[in-house]
Design a protein around this motif. Structure first.
Motif, PDB file in Angstrom:
ATOM      1  N   CYS A   1       0.832  -1.221   0.000  1.00  0.00           N
ATOM      2  CA  CYS A   1       0.000   0.000   0.000  1.00  0.00           C
ATOM      3  C   CYS A   1       0.858   1.258   0.000  1.00  0.00           C
ATOM      4  N   ALA A   2       0.254   2.352  -0.430  1.00  0.00           N
ATOM      5  CA  ALA A   2       0.938   3.648  -0.455  1.00  0.00           C
ATOM      6  C   ALA A   2      -0.085   4.759  -0.281  1.00  0.00           C
ATOM      7  N   ILE A   3       0.392   5.878   0.218  1.00  0.00           N
ATOM      8  CA  ILE A   3      -0.401   7.109   0.267  1.00  0.00           C
ATOM      9  C   ILE A   3      -0.025   7.955  -0.941  1.00  0.00           C
ATOM     10  N   ALA A   4      -1.008   8.507  -1.603  1.00  0.00           N
ATOM     11  CA  ALA A   4      -0.758   9.443  -2.704  1.00  0.00           C
ATOM     12  C   ALA A   4      -1.433  10.765  -2.372  1.00  0.00           C
ATOM     13  N   GLY A   5      -0.718  11.850  -2.539  1.00  0.00           N
ATOM     14  CA  GLY A   5      -1.268  13.181  -2.286  1.00  0.00           C
ATOM     15  C   GLY A   5      -1.304  13.990  -3.561  1.00  0.00           C
ATOM     16  N   ILE A   6      -2.351  14.791  -3.718  1.00  0.00           N
ATOM     17  CA  ILE A   6      -2.493  15.652  -4.899  1.00  0.00           C
ATOM     18  C   ILE A   6      -1.774  16.967  -4.626  1.00  0.00           C
ATOM     19  N   GLN A   7      -0.813  17.305  -5.480  1.00  0.00           N
ATOM     20  CA  GLN A   7      -0.075  18.555  -5.268  1.00  0.00           C
ATOM     21  C   GLN A   7      -0.990  19.773  -5.428  1.00  0.00           C
ATOM     22  N   SER A   8      -0.770  20.829  -4.572  1.00  0.00           N
ATOM     23  CA  SER A   8       0.366  20.851  -3.666  1.00  0.00           C
ATOM     24  C   SER A   8      -0.034  20.956  -2.199  1.00  0.00           C
ATOM     25  N   GLY A   9      -1.284  21.398  -1.924  1.00  0.00           N
ATOM     26  CA  GLY A   9      -1.670  21.719  -0.563  1.00  0.00           C
ATOM     27  C   GLY A   9      -1.586  20.577   0.422  1.00  0.00           C
ATOM     28  N   ILE A  10      -1.912  19.368   0.009  1.00  0.00           N
ATOM     29  CA  ILE A  10      -1.972  18.237   0.937  1.00  0.00           C
ATOM     30  C   ILE A  10      -0.620  17.579   1.154  1.00  0.00           C
ATOM     31  N   ILE A  11       0.362  17.851   0.299  1.00  0.00           N
ATOM     32  CA  ILE A  11       1.588  17.056   0.289  1.00  0.00           C
ATOM     33  C   ILE A  11       2.315  17.027   1.642  1.00  0.00           C
ATOM     34  N   PRO A  12       2.524  18.152   2.328  1.00  0.00           N
ATOM     35  CA  PRO A  12       3.186  18.045   3.637  1.00  0.00           C
ATOM     36  C   PRO A  12       2.398  17.187   4.622  1.00  0.00           C
ATOM     37  N   ILE A  13       1.065  17.266   4.542  1.00  0.00           N
ATOM     38  CA  ILE A  13       0.215  16.475   5.432  1.00  0.00           C
ATOM     39  C   ILE A  13       0.251  14.998   5.037  1.00  0.00           C
ATOM     40  N   SER A  14       0.049  14.714   3.746  1.00  0.00           N
ATOM     41  CA  SER A  14      -0.012  13.313   3.300  1.00  0.00           C
ATOM     42  C   SER A  14       1.325  12.605   3.503  1.00  0.00           C
ATOM     43  N   THR A  15       2.433  13.354   3.406  1.00  0.00           N
ATOM     44  CA  THR A  15       3.752  12.767   3.668  1.00  0.00           C
ATOM     45  C   THR A  15       3.860  12.321   5.118  1.00  0.00           C
ATOM     46  N   LEU A  16       3.369  13.162   6.029  1.00  0.00           N
ATOM     47  CA  LEU A  16       3.391  12.807   7.446  1.00  0.00           C
ATOM     48  C   LEU A  16       2.465  11.623   7.735  1.00  0.00           C
ATOM     49  N   VAL A  17       1.312  11.592   7.060  1.00  0.00           N
ATOM     50  CA  VAL A  17       0.384  10.473   7.229  1.00  0.00           C
ATOM     51  C   VAL A  17       1.055   9.171   6.786  1.00  0.00           C
ATOM     52  N   ALA A  18       1.700   9.214   5.625  1.00  0.00           N
ATOM     53  CA  ALA A  18       2.404   8.026   5.126  1.00  0.00           C
ATOM     54  C   ALA A  18       3.479   7.575   6.110  1.00  0.00           C
ATOM     55  N   ASP A  19       4.213   8.533   6.663  1.00  0.00           N
ATOM     56  CA  ASP A  19       5.269   8.214   7.622  1.00  0.00           C
ATOM     57  C   ASP A  19       4.686   7.559   8.871  1.00  0.00           C
ATOM     58  N   ARG A  20       3.586   8.102   9.381  1.00  0.00           N
ATOM     59  CA  ARG A  20       2.932   7.536  10.566  1.00  0.00           C
ATOM     60  C   ARG A  20       2.445   6.117  10.317  1.00  0.00           C
ATOM     61  N   LEU A  21       2.002   5.836   9.105  1.00  0.00           N
ATOM     62  CA  LEU A  21       1.463   4.519   8.775  1.00  0.00           C
ATOM     63  C   LEU A  21       2.516   3.560   8.235  1.00  0.00           C
ATOM     64  N   GLY A  22       3.749   4.045   8.075  1.00  0.00           N
ATOM     65  CA  GLY A  22       4.820   3.202   7.569  1.00  0.00           C
ATOM     66  C   GLY A  22       4.673   2.842   6.109  1.00  0.00           C
ATOM     67  N   LEU A  23       4.161   3.793   5.308  1.00  0.00           N
ATOM     68  CA  LEU A  23       3.898   3.538   3.893  1.00  0.00           C
ATOM     69  C   LEU A  23       4.733   4.448   3.004  1.00  0.00           C
ATOM     70  N   SER A  24       4.919   4.030   1.765  1.00  0.00           N
ATOM     71  CA  SER A  24       5.555   4.911   0.785  1.00  0.00           C
ATOM     72  C   SER A  24       4.566   6.010   0.380  1.00  0.00           C
ATOM     73  N   HIS A  25       5.089   7.026  -0.288  1.00  0.00           N
ATOM     74  CA  HIS A  25       4.272   8.192  -0.630  1.00  0.00           C
ATOM     75  C   HIS A  25       4.548   8.645  -2.049  1.00  0.00           C
ATOM     76  N   PHE A  26       3.473   8.975  -2.760  1.00  0.00           N
ATOM     77  CA  PHE A  26       3.568   9.534  -4.108  1.00  0.00           C
ATOM     78  C   PHE A  26       2.895  10.896  -4.151  1.00  0.00           C
ATOM     79  N   SER A  27       3.473  11.801  -4.916  1.00  0.00           N
ATOM     80  CA  SER A  27       2.884  13.114  -5.165  1.00  0.00           C
ATOM     81  C   SER A  27       2.342  13.134  -6.591  1.00  0.00           C
TER      82      SER A  27
END
Length: 227
Positions: free
Chosen positions: A75-101
């Motif tokens: 699984c991975a978290i994907a965030g739509i640039q640009s407003g959510i990216i700092p938040i979605s990156t932290l969410v991915a980190d908390r869940l131990g997942l990779s992240h795509f922008s």
């Protein structure tokens, strides 16, 4: 209106106190679709308010964690640039997942790609956005991810101007959609803060029910003033 839990209530209060959500009938905001409207939510500013940022991250983690049980490996978290990216990156980190922008439009330079963060092929993606207004960004992002070989199984946002995401959901590849907050969740807090009174709330509802008509009336008023 469903009663918000304590965490979401604190988010609403913080968003208003920090000026991230505001309403201005005299100088309405121009949205990305070119139309104007009195409310505006700028969640890019959340980065300047760490306590509020962490509350939002926690709320998104709480939404996604149950959906991830038994399927975390691919699984991975994907965030739509640009407003959510700092938040979605932290969410991915908390869940131990990779992240795509995911870009709203492909780069016009380099290799013209739409997705940063590596190759999402074969990944099961949970797509996040900060604000949903006219609902065009999520379908575009889903299409970009799927064309790259990913499978989008959930879409979520921090806030939507709409009553919910059901209308947007008709254009998405998944029925698992959510928004932490809708405009209705702000009614009591806006009135309590003195930003709106009951008449102002009714004016906001009039915009909600007919945004095209509200925009046309506003433009006509500007032309009349100019004459």
């Amino acid at each position: 209106m469903t009663k918000l839990d304590a965490n979401l209530s604190r988010i609403v209060q913080g968003v208003i106190e920090c000026g991230i959500f505001h309403v201005d009938f005299e100088n309405p905001t121009t949205y990305t679709n070119g139309m104007r409207g009195p409310p505006y939510a700028n969640f890019r500013d959340v980065q300047g308010y760490l306590q509020l940022r962490d509350l939002i991250v926690e709320a998104l983690v709480s939404k996604l964690a149950p959906r991830l049980r038994g399927m975390r490996g691919n699984c991975a978290i994907a965030g739509i640039q640009s407003g959510i990216i700092p938040i979605s990156t932290l969410v991915a980190d908390r869940l131990g997942l990779s992240h795509f922008s995911v870009r709203k439009e492909p780069k016009q330079h380099g290799i013209n790609r739409s997705i940063d963060g590596g190759n999402p092929a074969g990944k099961i993606c949970f797509l996040l956005d900060d604000v949903v207004n006219n609902g065009t960004s999520m379908p575009k992002a889903c299409k970009a991810l799927e064309e790259a070989g990913a499978n989008v199984i959930c879409c979520g946002s921090i806030f939507t101007y709409k009553k919910d995401l059901s209308v947007v959901g008709r254009t998405l590849p998944t029925t698992d959609i959510f928004s932490l907050l809708t405009r209705q969740d702000f009614q009591g807090a806006l009135i309590e803060a003195g930003i709106l009174d009951e008449v102002g709330w009714d004016r906001l509802l009039a915009w909600r029910d007919n945004p095209e008509g509200w925009n046309a009336d506003y433009v006509m008023g500007l032309r009349s003033s100019a004459d």
